[in-house]
Design a protein around this motif. Structure first.
Motif, short mmCIF file in Angstrom:
data_model
loop_
_atom_site.label_atom_id
_atom_site.label_comp_id
_atom_site.label_asym_id
_atom_site.label_seq_id
_atom_site.Cartn_x
_atom_site.Cartn_y
_atom_site.Cartn_z
N ILE A 256 0.64 -1.19 -0.07
CA ILE A 256 -0.04 -0.19 -0.02
C ILE A 256 0.82 1.19 -0.01
CG2 ILE A 256 -1.83 1.26 1.23
CD1 ILE A 256 -2.86 -1.40 2.34
N LEU B 283 0.87 4.12 -2.83
CA LEU B 283 0.68 5.74 -2.69
C LEU B 283 1.71 6.56 -3.08
CD1 LEU B 283 -1.26 5.00 1.01
CD2 LEU B 283 -2.29 5.86 -1.41
N TYR C 251 -5.21 9.93 -13.50
CA TYR C 251 -6.20 8.65 -14.31
C TYR C 251 -7.78 8.96 -13.97
CZ TYR C 251 -8.62 4.32 -15.37
OH TYR C 251 -9.54 3.38 -15.82
N LEU D 50 -0.43 -1.30 -12.41
CA LEU D 50 -1.43 -0.66 -11.32
C LEU D 50 -2.75 -0.35 -11.92
CD1 LEU D 50 -1.22 0.21 -8.29
CD2 LEU D 50 -0.67 2.32 -9.00
N TYR E 266 -6.83 0.42 -11.92
CA TYR E 266 -7.95 1.18 -11.21
C TYR E 266 -9.21 0.28 -11.23
CZ TYR E 266 -10.41 5.11 -9.55
OH TYR E 266 -11.28 5.99 -8.89
N ARG F 129 -4.65 5.17 7.73
CA ARG F 129 -5.18 5.64 6.28
C ARG F 129 -6.60 5.80 6.19
NH1 ARG F 129 -0.83 1.20 4.54
NH2 ARG F 129 0.91 2.50 4.33
N TRP G 59 -9.97 5.74 -0.08
CA TRP G 59 -9.42 6.53 -1.17
C TRP G 59 -10.71 7.18 -1.80
CZ3 TRP G 59 -4.70 8.16 -3.71
CH2 TRP G 59 -5.18 8.85 -4.70
N ARG G 60 -11.53 6.35 -1.95
CA ARG G 60 -13.07 6.75 -2.77
C ARG G 60 -14.17 6.02 -2.07
NH1 ARG G 60 -14.34 5.68 -8.91
NH2 ARG G 60 -16.59 6.71 -9.01
N GLU H 45 -7.75 -4.37 1.37
CA GLU H 45 -7.27 -3.20 2.41
C GLU H 45 -6.52 -2.19 1.04
OE1 GLU H 45 -4.89 -4.15 5.72
OE2 GLU H 45 -4.09 -2.04 5.77
N HIS H 46 -5.85 -2.83 0.20
CA HIS H 46 -5.06 -1.93 -0.72
C HIS H 46 -6.18 -1.25 -1.47
CE1 HIS H 46 -2.49 -1.31 -4.12
NE2 HIS H 46 -1.66 -1.73 -3.46
N ALA I 281 -7.52 1.67 0.34
CA ALA I 281 -6.71 2.87 0.62
C ALA I 281 -6.00 3.34 -0.69
CB ALA I 281 -5.37 2.50 1.35
N THR I 282 -6.17 2.65 -1.87
CA THR I 282 -5.80 3.38 -3.13
C THR I 282 -6.37 3.17 -4.64
OG1 THR I 282 -4.83 1.28 -3.97
CG2 THR I 282 -3.28 2.36 -2.22
N GLN I 283 -7.70 2.70 -4.21
CA GLN I 283 -8.51 2.44 -5.36
C GLN I 283 -7.93 1.66 -6.61
OE1 GLN I 283 -11.54 3.37 -4.19
NE2 GLN I 283 -12.23 1.94 -5.89
N CYS I 284 -6.77 1.03 -6.25
CA CYS I 284 -5.97 0.13 -7.05
C CYS I 284 -5.68 -0.94 -6.75
CB CYS I 284 -4.82 1.10 -7.67
SG CYS I 284 -5.19 2.79 -8.48
#
Lengths: 213, 470
Positions: free
Chosen positions: A186, A190, A199, B25, B27, B50, B53-54, B154-155, B158-161
């Protein structure tokens, strides 16, 4: 994440194909909201003779003497051998946690189910794929040799037997690097937060219905 | 340069960046969340301080642990301590993060893979993930959809990816016309019997051919749902008018202002004529009969008019050993006709077969008949509160209860027995679910996978019968 570099350890053989994640950790233990405590219930239905459950004391249960991992000679093993399609079925990462918490660091098998393979790396756990002939050698030697140990080296991508025979395995460079260094996925992603935002801006124009919240 | 497959198009459209070795990576447009695989992910976020993200990309629901009987006590009324804690943990996480959440008493609650499409939260061209392997279901809409583990949950939060390696392209074509009474479930089981449970490892499978085109969206969902049982994380079907007709006018579908441009984009979601597939499998629809699984892996299937196979005639020693173990676990003898296998329970439900079309198909078989005396339980568990409501409006619940079936509240139920619905040791069940693994429906329980019509017919007969002649 814990790093994986090289491991010289005792080996236990699970000579079966299609070992599914329901067998690795049955669903009743998935009710936990913790990330730990799954080790004693690894292979629960094969390992014990009586029924278990999340609120049952495992130390009071009867072990199945016929289950290979209950044999004394494999006590403390950190490398597990298996056949085709190891970890198939449910996506539960609890399967990796259970193996890890029981003391395994690596599974060497003919092939892996994709989700299990992916999940393994998140716990610093290494899935190694070898071909059928190579697996036959390992299973045979493991059966014939007391205290059978293998050396798994991630840097050189090799599995070496006690007699010095060495088998190479494949792994993606990105995964290998992260695992060798024990990097946090993660945190790494980030670092590219700006690219993710760019994007999103582009896609919000191209596919506005996906961003109309 | 060769054209692109549907998978290539979906993958390429979601690449945020690419590493030197090709690792991408990717989306994620839609993240479906349920109570079993999310608590440790929410905890992980909190520990690392954290944020989501969205949060608008998330749709959360409770499904695995909920009782299918009385729910008047809400989450707090769940009797099992550990199930209740897991459900109330998602209640709390959803409230803390302000998520769109269908709780235990929401009429929209149901199995995560039923409610996503039902709400229009699954759309063509999306990437869809969920901490559940049957996320492949959503590929039916021309979406890239697959299951992930909790660390990846979790990833994505936190990142939307997601960090992804590109899979291989596999095409499974089923051409011709399937016989009446041969359903999407039979097609899925037949395919898995052909390619094996590892047949799709490393691949995204696209299902094509005239027999697939002819399937309803419900049928396509059943098929893609079981891609994972054929070893493929993702299954998918190209977009056509059937897809578009299904997705419009649902709560999460594009509004009128975006509709035209969305439909134009969706109509591009098919493999190009000259696209390259790494693997191809062709199957004639006419060769497919109603299927029944006899063993402990979804590849262990036989047509209903066949017999339990003999391990002694299997050439591959590892496979023969697996068959012997399976027959011992299932308490079956080689050579037994499938139609002579008696049953204890029948379960109609799960993310594979709990949609309105499935319930109608089963209802058509049981109408005016009674469940056989040797059955201890026959139950129908609709996939969502809205499926249940629709079935009741059509009077189907009455047909089932008159026949002696139990008509339950929606959830995963006896597909995996995380709630109170389960098989006792030694019990044998005809189930419309997706996995016949040892202990899947309860420790020591024996599962036979079938279509809804086959399960319904078996409930009436007390053993397997060919639903086509029943």
């Amino acid at each position: 994440m814990r790093a994986f570099t090289t491991l010289k350890a005792l080996v236990a053989p699970l000579d079966q194909s299609n070992v599914d994640t329901d067998a690795i950790i049955p669903k009743q233990y998935l009710k936990s909201i913790q990330r730990s405590g799954f080790g004693p219930n690894l292979f629960d239905n094969w390992r014990y003779l009586d029924e278990g459950g999340p609120e049952i004391d495992n130390s009071k249960r009867r072990l199945n003497p016929d289950f290979v991992l209950n044999k004394n000679r494999y006590g403390g093993a950190e490398i597990l051998l298996a056949r085709e399609n190891f970890g198939c079925g449910s996506s539960r990462e609890h399967a990796v946690w259970a193996l890890d918490q029981q003391g395994f660091r690596c599974v060497v098998a003919t092939s892996f189910a994709d989700i299990f393979y992916n999940n393994s790396f998140k716990s610093g756990f290494l899935p190694v794929q070898l071909n059928e002939e190579q697996m036959d050698v390992l299973f045979r030697e493991c059966e014939e040799t007391g205290g059978y140990e293998l050396t798994v080296d991630l840097e050189s991508q090799s599995v070496t037997t006690p007699s010095g025979q060495s088998f190479a395995f494949e792994i993606d460079a990105f995964r290998k690097n992260n695992l060798l260094r024990g990097l946090d996925d993660i945190g790494l992603t980030l670092e590219h937060a700006d690219q993710i935002r760019d994007y999103e801006k582009r896609r919000a124009v191209e596919t506005p219905w996906l961003f109309s919240e | 340069m060769a054209g692109k497959t549907l998978y290539d198009k979906l993958f390429d459209a979601h690449v945020v960046r690419t590493e030197e070795d090709g690792t991408a990576l990717l989306y994620i447009d839609r993240h479906l969340v349920h109570e079993v695989t999310s608590p440790q992910a929410f905890e992980g976020l909190k520990l690392a301080n954290r944020e989501l993200w969205r949060k608008e990309a998330i749709l959360a629901v409770v499904d695995h642990n909920v009782p299918t009987t009385d729910r008047s006590g809400g989450s707090a009324g769940i009797v099992d301590n550990t199930s209740r804690l897991q459900v109330t943990t998602l209640d709390a996480n959803a409230a803390d993060h302000g998520l769109t959440y269908f709780d235990i008493n929401d009429v929209r609650q149901g199995i995560v893979h039923v409610i996503g499409p039902e709400q229009g939260a699954t759309l063509p061209g999306m990437t869809v993930v969920c901490g559940d392997s049957h996320t492949s279901t959503h590929g039916a809409f021309g979406a890239l959809a697959h299951g992930i583990g909790t660390s990846e949950v979790e990833h994505v939060m936190a990142t939307q990816c997601l960090v992804q390696q590109k899979m291989l392209n596999m095409l499974v074509e089923v051409d011709g016309v399937a016989a009446d009474g041969v359903t999407a479930k039979d097609i899925a089981l037949h395919i898995i019997g052909e390619i094996g449970t590892a047949g799709g490892n490393g691949c995204a499978i696209e299902f094509g051919g005239s027999a697939i085109r002819a399937l309803s969206m419900e049928g396509r969902m059943t098929l893609c749902n079981m891609a994972i049982e054929g070893g493929a994380r993702a299954g998918m079907v190209a977009v056509d008018q059937t897809t578009i007709d299904y997705v419009l006018d649902r709560p999460f579908s594009p509004g009128p202002e975006h509709r035209e441009v969305a439909i134009a984009a969706w109509n591009e979601l098919h493999s190009d004529e000259d696209a390259h597939f790494d693997r191809r499998v062709s199957i004639a629809a006419e060769d497919i009969k109603p299927q029944v699984s006899w063993g402990t892996s979804p590849e262990m299937v036989a047509p209903v008019d066949d017999q339990v196979p003999n391990p002694e005639t299997e050439q591959d020693p590892v496979k023969a050993d697996g068959m012997r173990k399976a027959l011992a676990y299932m308490n079956l003898k080689a050579g037994t006709p499938i139609t002579e296998i008696p049953l204890d329970k029948v379960f109609i439900g799960s993310c594979t077969n709990s949609r309105i079309e499935d319930i109608r198909a089963a209802a058509a078989v049981i109408k005016g008949r009674k469940v056989a005396a040797n059955l201890k339980l026959a139950m129908v568990v609709p996939g969502s509160g809205l499926v249940k409501k629709q079935a009741e409006e059509e009077g189907l619940d009455k047909l089932f209860t008159d026949a002696g079936f139990e008509w339950r509240e929606p959830g995963c139920s006896m597909c995996l027995a995380m709630n109170a619905d389960r098989l006792e040791p030694g019990e044998r069940c005809a189930s419309t679910s997706n996995r016949n693994f040892e202990g899947r429906q309860g420790a020591g329980g024996r599962t036979h996978l079938v279509s809804p019509a086959m399960a319904a017919a078996a409930a009436i007969a007390g053993h397997f019968v060919d639903a086509r002649h029943y």
